[in-house]
Design a protein around this motif. Structure first.
Motif, short mmCIF file in Angstrom:
data_model
loop_
_atom_site.label_atom_id
_atom_site.label_comp_id
_atom_site.label_asym_id
_atom_site.label_seq_id
_atom_site.Cartn_x
_atom_site.Cartn_y
_atom_site.Cartn_z
N GLU A 126 0.81 -1.17 -0.02
CA GLU A 126 -0.12 -0.07 -0.12
C GLU A 126 0.88 1.43 -0.06
OE1 GLU A 126 -0.18 -2.81 1.95
OE2 GLU A 126 -2.15 -2.81 2.84
N LEU A 127 1.83 1.15 0.66
CA LEU A 127 2.66 2.35 0.83
C LEU A 127 3.33 2.76 -0.57
CD1 LEU A 127 4.24 4.55 2.66
CD2 LEU A 127 5.98 2.84 2.98
N ILE A 128 3.98 1.68 -1.14
CA ILE A 128 4.57 1.69 -2.40
C ILE A 128 3.28 2.42 -3.54
CG2 ILE A 128 5.88 0.50 -4.40
CD1 ILE A 128 7.03 -1.33 -2.49
N VAL A 129 2.44 1.63 -3.62
CA VAL A 129 1.44 2.08 -4.63
C VAL A 129 1.03 3.78 -4.41
CG1 VAL A 129 -1.09 1.81 -5.35
CG2 VAL A 129 0.37 -0.03 -4.88
N SER A 130 0.84 4.03 -3.01
CA SER A 130 0.85 5.25 -2.54
C SER A 130 1.60 6.52 -2.88
CB SER A 130 -0.01 5.46 -1.15
OG SER A 130 -1.01 4.50 -0.71
N ILE A 131 2.79 5.88 -2.65
CA ILE A 131 4.02 6.82 -3.13
C ILE A 131 3.93 7.12 -4.32
CG2 ILE A 131 6.25 7.01 -3.21
CD1 ILE A 131 6.57 5.61 -0.62
N VAL A 132 3.57 5.90 -5.43
CA VAL A 132 3.53 6.41 -6.80
C VAL A 132 2.70 7.18 -7.34
CG1 VAL A 132 3.39 5.03 -9.16
CG2 VAL A 132 4.64 4.04 -7.53
N ILE A 139 -4.16 12.39 -5.79
CA ILE A 139 -4.31 12.31 -4.22
C ILE A 139 -5.53 11.63 -4.01
CG2 ILE A 139 -4.85 13.90 -2.27
CD1 ILE A 139 -2.20 14.28 -3.57
N ARG A 140 -6.75 11.93 -4.90
CA ARG A 140 -7.88 10.93 -4.38
C ARG A 140 -7.49 9.52 -4.17
NH1 ARG A 140 -10.58 11.94 -1.90
NH2 ARG A 140 -12.39 10.51 -2.56
N VAL A 141 -6.88 8.98 -5.10
CA VAL A 141 -6.50 7.50 -5.22
C VAL A 141 -5.62 7.14 -3.92
CG1 VAL A 141 -4.91 5.67 -6.03
CG2 VAL A 141 -6.28 7.12 -7.75
N VAL A 142 -4.70 8.24 -3.69
CA VAL A 142 -3.96 8.03 -2.38
C VAL A 142 -4.91 7.70 -1.14
CG1 VAL A 142 -2.17 8.85 -0.81
CG2 VAL A 142 -1.84 9.04 -3.07
N GLN A 143 -5.72 8.99 -0.93
CA GLN A 143 -6.63 8.98 0.22
C GLN A 143 -7.57 7.83 0.30
OE1 GLN A 143 -8.42 13.02 -0.28
NE2 GLN A 143 -6.99 13.75 1.39
N ALA A 144 -8.06 7.43 -0.87
CA ALA A 144 -9.19 6.31 -0.96
C ALA A 144 -8.38 5.09 -0.63
CB ALA A 144 -9.56 6.20 -2.34
N VAL A 281 14.83 -7.16 -4.39
CA VAL A 281 14.24 -7.44 -5.79
C VAL A 281 12.81 -7.51 -5.90
CG1 VAL A 281 13.96 -9.57 -7.25
CG2 VAL A 281 16.18 -9.18 -6.11
N VAL A 282 12.10 -8.00 -4.65
CA VAL A 282 10.49 -7.93 -4.63
C VAL A 282 9.98 -6.48 -4.64
CG1 VAL A 282 8.49 -8.73 -3.30
CG2 VAL A 282 10.21 -10.13 -3.78
N THR A 283 10.69 -5.64 -3.80
CA THR A 283 10.21 -3.96 -3.61
C THR A 283 10.40 -3.57 -5.10
OG1 THR A 283 10.95 -4.31 -1.14
CG2 THR A 283 10.63 -1.96 -2.46
N VAL A 284 11.43 -3.92 -5.82
CA VAL A 284 11.60 -3.26 -7.16
C VAL A 284 10.66 -3.76 -7.81
CG1 VAL A 284 13.04 -3.34 -9.15
CG2 VAL A 284 14.00 -2.91 -7.05
N LEU A 285 10.15 -4.92 -8.14
CA LEU A 285 9.17 -5.48 -8.75
C LEU A 285 7.70 -4.77 -8.47
CD1 LEU A 285 9.93 -9.28 -9.10
CD2 LEU A 285 10.33 -7.52 -10.89
N VAL A 286 7.56 -4.95 -7.18
CA VAL A 286 6.13 -4.23 -6.67
C VAL A 286 6.32 -2.64 -7.25
CG1 VAL A 286 5.00 -3.28 -4.90
CG2 VAL A 286 6.00 -5.50 -4.74
#
Length: 436
Positions: A126-132, A139-144, A281-286
């Protein structure tokens, strides 16, 4: 708690109980064989065996086939629906692998530091997706997605735990002291969203929008720092000063292993260096898959008619929390409700007290106006959900009816957010913060 990992996988000794005593000798032979293999000098064969055991430990790893497909789809510019779908399924096994590598690394660091590792990386997807999304000003995607992760854990996951466990056991009990502490923290986190919303409603009538936006930013930045301090206090409370409450909860939740809880030691597949390699490796792929996933949201909104709020609040949390959902339901079915409560509500607290404030501070650094001011409907939904859960867990008992109440509440909110458009009450998102 031996046998189960937070990422939803079933450890070897738990597999034995699921398959029956007939498989016990096979499982023991496999791990004795692997333990000997660890001392082999032929490192290529050792790496091959290590990779196989890492991949075979969890059934969700069959979805790893979507990882290269999702990356290829994003790189070659396939249809946005295909890009979103492929990367959606690709992130699910990656989330499981990330949680597994974190647990293996944390196991070598001691209880306090290991707990901090799990808390920090527990919601890494969730943190990686939200940072991207924050980088792209979504902002709407991050908050939601932040709100959706909290609601899915305290309503969907907890509801499934109560319901599935209640079908097998007439009544289940758990540590009410721990549950009460968690519900109190959840109340404080919901207040951190209500206060900015009510303040903005008061300021909008007395000040212009620019001044109100500036004041909301000041409040959000200060509140985020305070929430992070409270989260550190909670970690110290759980891992150090009052650790006996939580350790006692684990033992009570697993009476079968109470006598040998201290003597039993988990078999860990990865050493610290291997765990670090897997983690990187997994963090980069995520990050790659999340980049393609977020980049396809705009086209998905135009083609399907789904709002950004619904995508962030319902779909993205499913990706990041799928493994945790399975873990919580499995342990609830086995009548280990303290562990189930810890997974469901504990993950929500990580989102509310750590991930969301961290994103506000990160937005402050990136000069992106990410605030704790959510739309009015979202704030009310969060508050009501927290109130319902608080009433249900305060007695330290659960049954299938209470699970049905949580699931019904989640479905009602899901329907409401499905028909809730992004452009409603734009001023409540402070104008340009809609991410359009």
């Amino acid at each position: 708690m031996s046998g189960l990992s937070r990422n939803g996988s079933v450890e070897p000794n738990e597999t034995e109980s699921l398959l029956g005593n007939g498989s016990r000798s096979t499982s023991q032979h496999r791990h004795m064989s692997y333990k000997n293999e660890r001392h082999w000098t032929h490192w290529p064969l050792h790496v091959a065996h290590l990779t196989w055991y890492t991949l075979a430990r969890d059934y969700t790893n069959v979805l790893l086939v979507f990882v290269p497909l999702g990356i290829i789809a994003g790189a070659l510019g396939w249809d946005s629906t295909a890009i979103f779908t492929l990367n959606f399924f690709a992130i699910i096994p990656l989330a499981s692998m990330l949680s597994f590598a974190t647990e293996e690394l944390a196991a070598t660091m001691g209880q306090a530091l290991g707990g901090l590792m799990n808390a920090t990386f527990g919601n890494a997807v969730e943190l990686i997706v939200s940072i991207v999304a924050l980088k792209e000003n979504q902002i709407r995607v991050v908050q939601a997605s932040m709100l959706g992760s909290i609601l899915s854990n305290i309503l969907l996951v907890l509801g499934c735990c109560f319901f599935i466990g209640g079908l097998r056991h007439q009544e289940q009990v758990f540590n009410s002291t721990v549950a009460s502490t968690m519900s109190s923290l959840m109340t404080v986190s919901s207040a951190s969203l209500i206060i900015p919303a009510t303040l903005y409603a008061s300021l909008s009538s007395a000040q212009n929008s620019d001044t109100a936006r500036h004041n909301i930013l000041i409040l959000s930045h200060g509140t985020a720092i305070i929430l992070l301090i409270l989260y550190v206090m909670y970690l110290y409370f759980q891992l150090k000063s009052h650790a006996n409450l939580f350790e006692e909860a684990v033992i009570e939740g697993d009476p079968e292993n109470q006598d040998g809880a201290e003597e039993e030691e988990e078999e860990h597949l990865l050493n610290p260096w291997s765990a670090c390699v897997v983690l990187v490796v997994v963090t980069v792929l995520v990050a790659i898959c999340a980049d393609y996933l977020v980049g396809s949201i705009d086209s998905m909104v135009q083609k399907t008619g789904m709002s950004r709020t619904f995508i962030g609040l319902v779909l993205i949390p499913i990706v990041g929390n799928a493994a945790e959902h399975v873990t919580a339901v499995v342990v609830a079915y086995k009548n280990k409700m303290d562990l189930a409560i810890g997974v469901a509500i504990g993950s929500s607290l990580q989102i509310a007290l750590f991930v969301t404030p961290f994103l506000v501070i990160l937005g402050w650094i990136m000069d992106v106006e990410m605030t704790l001011h959510f739309q009015t409907f979202e704030t009310v939904a969060f508050f009501i959900s927290g109130l319902v859960v608080t009433y249900l867990i305060q007695d330290g008992k659960s049954n299938y009816l209470e699970g049905g109440l949580c699931l019904g509440m989640y479905l009602i909110l899901g329907l409401a957010f499905f028909v809730y458009p992004d452009n409603v009450d734009d001023t409540a998102v402070l104008g340009p913060l809609t991410g359009n």
